[in-house]
Scaffold this motif. Structure first.
Motif, PDB file in Angstrom:
ATOM      1  N   LEU A  16       0.831  -1.208   0.000  1.00 57.17           N
ATOM      2  CA  LEU A  16       0.000   0.000   0.000  1.00 57.17           C
ATOM      3  C   LEU A  16       0.864   1.255   0.000  1.00 57.17           C
ATOM      4  O   LEU A  16       1.913   1.283   0.649  1.00 57.17           O
ATOM      5  CB  LEU A  16      -0.895   0.041   1.251  1.00 57.17           C
ATOM      6  N   SER A  17       0.394   2.291  -0.662  1.00 54.44           N
ATOM      7  CA  SER A  17       1.041   3.600  -0.541  1.00 54.44           C
ATOM      8  C   SER A  17       0.686   4.170   0.833  1.00 54.44           C
ATOM      9  O   SER A  17      -0.234   3.681   1.504  1.00 54.44           O
ATOM     10  CB  SER A  17       0.546   4.539  -1.645  1.00 54.44           C
ATOM     11  N   ASP A  18       1.385   5.200   1.262  1.00 49.68           N
ATOM     12  CA  ASP A  18       1.044   5.846   2.535  1.00 49.68           C
ATOM     13  C   ASP A  18      -0.384   6.374   2.512  1.00 49.68           C
ATOM     14  O   ASP A  18      -1.109   6.295   3.509  1.00 49.68           O
ATOM     15  CB  ASP A  18       2.022   6.990   2.846  1.00 49.68           C
ATOM     16  N   ARG A  19      -0.810   6.890   1.381  1.00 51.60           N
ATOM     17  CA  ARG A  19      -2.183   7.402   1.221  1.00 51.60           C
ATOM     18  C   ARG A  19      -3.199   6.277   1.413  1.00 51.60           C
ATOM     19  O   ARG A  19      -4.173   6.419   2.145  1.00 51.60           O
ATOM     20  CB  ARG A  19      -2.304   8.039  -0.155  1.00 51.60           C
ATOM     21  N   GLU A  20      -2.975   5.155   0.742  1.00 50.09           N
ATOM     22  CA  GLU A  20      -3.887   4.015   0.868  1.00 50.09           C
ATOM     23  C   GLU A  20      -3.885   3.475   2.296  1.00 50.09           C
ATOM     24  O   GLU A  20      -4.937   3.144   2.842  1.00 50.09           O
ATOM     25  CB  GLU A  20      -3.473   2.902  -0.102  1.00 50.09           C
ATOM     26  N   ARG A  21      -2.736   3.435   2.902  1.00 50.78           N
ATOM     27  CA  ARG A  21      -2.625   2.921   4.272  1.00 50.78           C
ATOM     28  C   ARG A  21      -3.360   3.832   5.250  1.00 50.78           C
ATOM     29  O   ARG A  21      -4.047   3.366   6.166  1.00 50.78           O
ATOM     30  CB  ARG A  21      -1.143   2.801   4.653  1.00 50.78           C
ATOM     31  N   ALA A  22      -3.233   5.146   5.069  1.00 53.66           N
ATOM     32  CA  ALA A  22      -3.919   6.095   5.949  1.00 53.66           C
ATOM     33  C   ALA A  22      -5.429   5.929   5.844  1.00 53.66           C
ATOM     34  O   ALA A  22      -6.145   5.936   6.855  1.00 53.66           O
ATOM     35  CB  ALA A  22      -3.497   7.526   5.622  1.00 53.66           C
ATOM     36  N   ILE A  23      -5.926   5.763   4.619  1.00 48.53           N
ATOM     37  CA  ILE A  23      -7.361   5.573   4.418  1.00 48.53           C
ATOM     38  C   ILE A  23      -7.801   4.243   5.033  1.00 48.53           C
ATOM     39  O   ILE A  23      -8.833   4.165   5.703  1.00 48.53           O
ATOM     40  CB  ILE A  23      -7.722   5.639   2.919  1.00 48.53           C
ATOM     41  N   PHE A  24      -7.024   3.198   4.848  1.00 45.49           N
ATOM     42  CA  PHE A  24      -7.324   1.885   5.432  1.00 45.49           C
ATOM     43  C   PHE A  24      -7.405   1.987   6.955  1.00 45.49           C
ATOM     44  O   PHE A  24      -8.385   1.546   7.564  1.00 45.49           O
ATOM     45  CB  PHE A  24      -6.250   0.879   5.011  1.00 45.49           C
ATOM     46  N   GLU A  25      -6.375   2.552   7.581  1.00 45.05           N
ATOM     47  CA  GLU A  25      -6.345   2.656   9.042  1.00 45.05           C
ATOM     48  C   GLU A  25      -7.503   3.505   9.560  1.00 45.05           C
ATOM     49  O   GLU A  25      -8.109   3.198  10.584  1.00 45.05           O
ATOM     50  CB  GLU A  25      -5.010   3.223   9.526  1.00 45.05           C
ATOM     51  N   GLY A  26      -7.835   4.580   8.845  1.00 47.94           N
ATOM     52  CA  GLY A  26      -8.957   5.419   9.246  1.00 47.94           C
ATOM     53  C   GLY A  26     -10.280   4.685   9.171  1.00 47.94           C
ATOM     54  O   GLY A  26     -11.119   4.775  10.066  1.00 47.94           O
ATOM     55  N   GLY A  27     -10.469   3.920   8.100  1.00 50.80           N
ATOM     56  CA  GLY A  27     -11.700   3.141   7.954  1.00 50.80           C
ATOM     57  C   GLY A  27     -11.849   2.092   9.038  1.00 50.80           C
ATOM     58  O   GLY A  27     -12.928   1.906   9.598  1.00 50.80           O
ATOM     59  N   ILE A  28     -10.752   1.416   9.353  1.00 54.15           N
ATOM     60  CA  ILE A  28     -10.779   0.411  10.414  1.00 54.15           C
ATOM     61  C   ILE A  28     -11.130   1.069  11.746  1.00 54.15           C
ATOM     62  O   ILE A  28     -11.954   0.563  12.516  1.00 54.15           O
ATOM     63  CB  ILE A  28      -9.417  -0.313  10.518  1.00 54.15           C
ATOM     64  N   THR A  29     -10.515   2.209  12.030  1.00 54.09           N
ATOM     65  CA  THR A  29     -10.749   2.900  13.299  1.00 54.09           C
ATOM     66  C   THR A  29     -12.198   3.361  13.422  1.00 54.09           C
ATOM     67  O   THR A  29     -12.841   3.157  14.454  1.00 54.09           O
ATOM     68  CB  THR A  29      -9.776   4.083  13.463  1.00 54.09           C
ATOM     69  N   LEU A  30     -12.740   3.981  12.364  1.00 53.97           N
ATOM     70  CA  LEU A  30     -14.133   4.441  12.428  1.00 53.97           C
ATOM     71  C   LEU A  30     -15.099   3.263  12.529  1.00 53.97           C
ATOM     72  O   LEU A  30     -16.079   3.324  13.270  1.00 53.97           O
ATOM     73  CB  LEU A  30     -14.471   5.312  11.218  1.00 53.97           C
ATOM     74  N   GLY A  31     -14.827   2.185  11.802  1.00 54.20           N
ATOM     75  CA  GLY A  31     -15.679   0.994  11.879  1.00 54.20           C
ATOM     76  C   GLY A  31     -15.656   0.385  13.277  1.00 54.20           C
ATOM     77  O   GLY A  31     -16.689  -0.004  13.820  1.00 54.20           O
ATOM     78  N   ALA A  32     -14.465   0.306  13.865  1.00 57.69           N
ATOM     79  CA  ALA A  32     -14.342  -0.238  15.222  1.00 57.69           C
ATOM     80  C   ALA A  32     -15.106   0.637  16.209  1.00 57.69           C
ATOM     81  O   ALA A  32     -15.848   0.134  17.058  1.00 57.69           O
ATOM     82  CB  ALA A  32     -12.870  -0.331  15.623  1.00 57.69           C
ATOM     83  N   LEU A  33     -14.936   1.941  16.090  1.00 57.33           N
ATOM     84  CA  LEU A  33     -15.630   2.884  16.985  1.00 57.33           C
ATOM     85  C   LEU A  33     -17.138   2.690  16.877  1.00 57.33           C
ATOM     86  O   LEU A  33     -17.824   2.523  17.888  1.00 57.33           O
ATOM     87  CB  LEU A  33     -15.239   4.310  16.597  1.00 57.33           C
ATOM     88  N   MET A 116     -19.461   7.468   7.028  1.00 53.81           N
ATOM     89  CA  MET A 116     -18.007   7.508   7.260  1.00 53.81           C
ATOM     90  C   MET A 116     -17.382   7.872   5.916  1.00 53.81           C
ATOM     91  O   MET A 116     -17.688   7.249   4.895  1.00 53.81           O
ATOM     92  CB  MET A 116     -17.488   6.139   7.694  1.00 53.81           C
ATOM     93  N   TYR A 117     -16.508   8.914   5.918  1.00 48.58           N
ATOM     94  CA  TYR A 117     -15.900   9.336   4.653  1.00 48.58           C
ATOM     95  C   TYR A 117     -14.554  10.003   4.891  1.00 48.58           C
ATOM     96  O   TYR A 117     -14.230  10.414   5.988  1.00 48.58           O
ATOM     97  CB  TYR A 117     -16.855  10.264   3.889  1.00 48.58           C
ATOM     98  N   VAL A 118     -13.770  10.071   3.803  1.00 46.00           N
ATOM     99  CA  VAL A 118     -12.478  10.746   3.830  1.00 46.00           C
ATOM    100  C   VAL A 118     -12.740  12.217   3.527  1.00 46.00           C
ATOM    101  O   VAL A 118     -13.300  12.553   2.463  1.00 46.00           O
ATOM    102  CB  VAL A 118     -11.511  10.153   2.784  1.00 46.00           C
ATOM    103  N   GLU A 119     -12.359  13.073   4.443  1.00 44.63           N
ATOM    104  CA  GLU A 119     -12.580  14.501   4.265  1.00 44.63           C
ATOM    105  C   GLU A 119     -11.432  15.164   3.488  1.00 44.63           C
ATOM    106  O   GLU A 119     -11.667  16.012   2.628  1.00 44.63           O
ATOM    107  CB  GLU A 119     -12.734  15.154   5.648  1.00 44.63           C
ATOM    108  N   GLU A 120     -10.190  14.758   3.825  1.00 40.62           N
ATOM    109  CA  GLU A 120      -9.035  15.407   3.197  1.00 40.62           C
ATOM    110  C   GLU A 120      -7.801  14.520   3.392  1.00 40.62           C
ATOM    111  O   GLU A 120      -7.681  13.814   4.395  1.00 40.62           O
ATOM    112  CB  GLU A 120      -8.816  16.764   3.871  1.00 40.62           C
ATOM    113  N   ILE A 121      -6.895  14.560   2.437  1.00 41.70           N
ATOM    114  CA  ILE A 121      -5.611  13.883   2.576  1.00 41.70           C
ATOM    115  C   ILE A 121      -4.513  14.882   2.250  1.00 41.70           C
ATOM    116  O   ILE A 121      -4.526  15.526   1.204  1.00 41.70           O
ATOM    117  CB  ILE A 121      -5.515  12.649   1.644  1.00 41.70           C
ATOM    118  N   LEU A 122      -3.580  14.999   3.176  1.00 38.80           N
ATOM    119  CA  LEU A 122      -2.453  15.941   2.990  1.00 38.80           C
ATOM    120  C   LEU A 122      -1.164  15.163   2.832  1.00 38.80           C
ATOM    121  O   LEU A 122      -0.952  14.160   3.425  1.00 38.80           O
ATOM    122  CB  LEU A 122      -2.349  16.877   4.197  1.00 38.80           C
TER     123      LEU A 122
END
Length: 122
Positions: A16-33, A116-122
Protein backbone atom coordinates in the motif's frame (compact mmCIF):
# COMPACT_ATOMS: atom_id res chain seq x y z
CA UNK A 1 7.33 1.06 20.82
CA UNK A 2 4.12 1.84 18.99
CA UNK A 3 2.77 -0.97 16.82
CA UNK A 4 3.06 1.09 13.64
CA UNK A 5 6.83 1.45 14.29
CA UNK A 6 7.29 -2.33 14.20
CA UNK A 7 8.96 -3.65 11.00
CA UNK A 8 7.04 -6.92 11.06
CA UNK A 9 3.73 -5.07 11.43
CA UNK A 10 4.59 -2.72 8.57
CA UNK A 11 5.67 -5.58 6.30
CA UNK A 12 2.00 -6.55 5.99
CA UNK A 13 1.24 -3.17 4.41
CA UNK A 14 4.17 -2.84 1.99
CA UNK A 15 1.76 -3.26 -0.94
CA UNK A 16 0.00 0.00 0.00
CA UNK A 17 1.04 3.60 -0.54
CA UNK A 18 1.04 5.85 2.53
CA UNK A 19 -2.18 7.40 1.22
CA UNK A 20 -3.89 4.02 0.87
CA UNK A 21 -2.63 2.92 4.27
CA UNK A 22 -3.92 6.10 5.95
CA UNK A 23 -7.36 5.57 4.42
CA UNK A 24 -7.32 1.89 5.43
CA UNK A 25 -6.34 2.66 9.04
CA UNK A 26 -8.96 5.42 9.25
CA UNK A 27 -11.70 3.14 7.95
CA UNK A 28 -10.78 0.41 10.41
CA UNK A 29 -10.75 2.90 13.30
CA UNK A 30 -14.13 4.44 12.43
CA UNK A 31 -15.68 0.99 11.88
CA UNK A 32 -14.34 -0.24 15.22
CA UNK A 33 -15.63 2.88 16.99
CA UNK A 34 -19.08 2.61 15.45
CA UNK A 35 -19.61 -1.08 16.10
CA UNK A 36 -18.03 -1.10 19.53
CA UNK A 37 -19.89 1.85 21.07
CA UNK A 38 -23.31 2.01 19.34
CA UNK A 39 -25.79 0.69 21.89
CA UNK A 40 -23.91 2.05 24.91
CA UNK A 41 -26.27 3.50 27.54
CA UNK A 42 -25.90 7.30 27.60
CA UNK A 43 -27.46 10.25 29.40
CA UNK A 44 -26.53 13.88 29.80
CA UNK A 45 -24.77 12.82 33.00
CA UNK A 46 -22.21 10.56 31.27
CA UNK A 47 -22.03 12.17 27.80
CA UNK A 48 -18.63 13.86 28.28
CA UNK A 49 -17.17 10.81 29.99
CA UNK A 50 -18.26 8.58 27.10
CA UNK A 51 -16.90 11.02 24.50
CA UNK A 52 -13.48 11.01 26.21
CA UNK A 53 -13.58 7.23 26.72
CA UNK A 54 -14.22 6.65 23.02
CA UNK A 55 -11.41 9.04 22.09
CA UNK A 56 -8.93 7.36 24.43
CA UNK A 57 -9.92 3.86 23.32
CA UNK A 58 -9.52 4.70 19.63
CA UNK A 59 -6.10 6.29 20.21
CA UNK A 60 -4.88 2.71 20.74
CA UNK A 61 -5.56 1.94 17.08
CA UNK A 62 -2.48 2.14 14.82
CA UNK A 63 -1.60 5.49 13.22
CA UNK A 64 -4.21 7.57 15.07
CA UNK A 65 -2.77 11.08 15.33
CA UNK A 66 -5.86 12.72 16.83
CA UNK A 67 -9.56 12.09 17.34
CA UNK A 68 -12.46 14.24 18.53
CA UNK A 69 -15.77 12.62 19.42
CA UNK A 70 -18.94 14.62 19.95
CA UNK A 71 -22.21 13.00 20.93
CA UNK A 72 -25.17 15.03 19.76
CA UNK A 73 -28.85 14.66 20.47
CA UNK A 74 -31.54 15.49 23.00
CA UNK A 75 -30.13 13.86 26.13
CA UNK A 76 -31.73 14.12 29.57
CA UNK A 77 -29.93 14.28 32.93
CA UNK A 78 -31.47 11.21 34.56
CA UNK A 79 -32.85 9.27 31.61
CA UNK A 80 -30.56 7.16 29.50
CA UNK A 81 -30.96 6.12 25.91
CA UNK A 82 -28.78 3.86 23.81
CA UNK A 83 -26.10 5.58 21.77
CA UNK A 84 -27.17 5.61 18.15
CA UNK A 85 -24.91 6.03 15.12
CA UNK A 86 -26.86 9.16 14.22
CA UNK A 87 -25.62 10.74 17.47
CA UNK A 88 -21.91 10.46 16.59
CA UNK A 89 -19.92 13.36 15.17
CA UNK A 90 -16.31 12.19 14.87
CA UNK A 91 -13.23 13.86 13.42
CA UNK A 92 -10.25 11.51 12.99
CA UNK A 93 -6.68 12.21 11.87
CA UNK A 94 -4.50 9.32 10.75
CA UNK A 95 -0.77 9.77 10.15
CA UNK A 96 1.33 7.39 8.05
CA UNK A 97 4.85 8.76 7.61
CA UNK A 98 4.28 12.24 6.09
CA UNK A 99 0.71 11.55 4.97
CA UNK A 100 -2.20 12.76 7.09
CA UNK A 101 -5.75 11.67 6.33
CA UNK A 102 -8.73 13.42 7.90
CA UNK A 103 -11.78 11.19 8.12
CA UNK A 104 -15.27 11.84 9.44
CA UNK A 105 -18.21 9.98 10.83
CA UNK A 106 -21.37 12.05 11.05
CA UNK A 107 -25.07 11.86 10.40
CA UNK A 108 -26.03 13.25 6.98
CA UNK A 109 -29.66 14.36 7.16
CA UNK A 110 -30.21 14.24 3.38
CA UNK A 111 -29.12 10.59 3.37
CA UNK A 112 -30.68 9.71 6.74
CA UNK A 113 -27.44 7.85 7.40
CA UNK A 114 -24.37 8.04 9.66
CA UNK A 115 -21.72 8.34 6.92
CA UNK A 116 -18.01 7.51 7.26
CA UNK A 117 -15.90 9.34 4.65
CA UNK A 118 -12.48 10.75 3.83
CA UNK A 119 -12.58 14.50 4.27
CA UNK A 120 -9.03 15.41 3.20
CA UNK A 121 -5.61 13.88 2.58
CA UNK A 122 -2.45 15.94 2.99
Amino acid sequence: MKLEENEIFNSYFKNLSDRERAIFEGGITLGALFHQFVGTPISLKNKEILEKSIEEAMKNQPCVEDIKVEIIGDLKEDKYVSLDGNMLNVKLKIKVNDTIASLRLRYIKELDYPLMYVEEIL
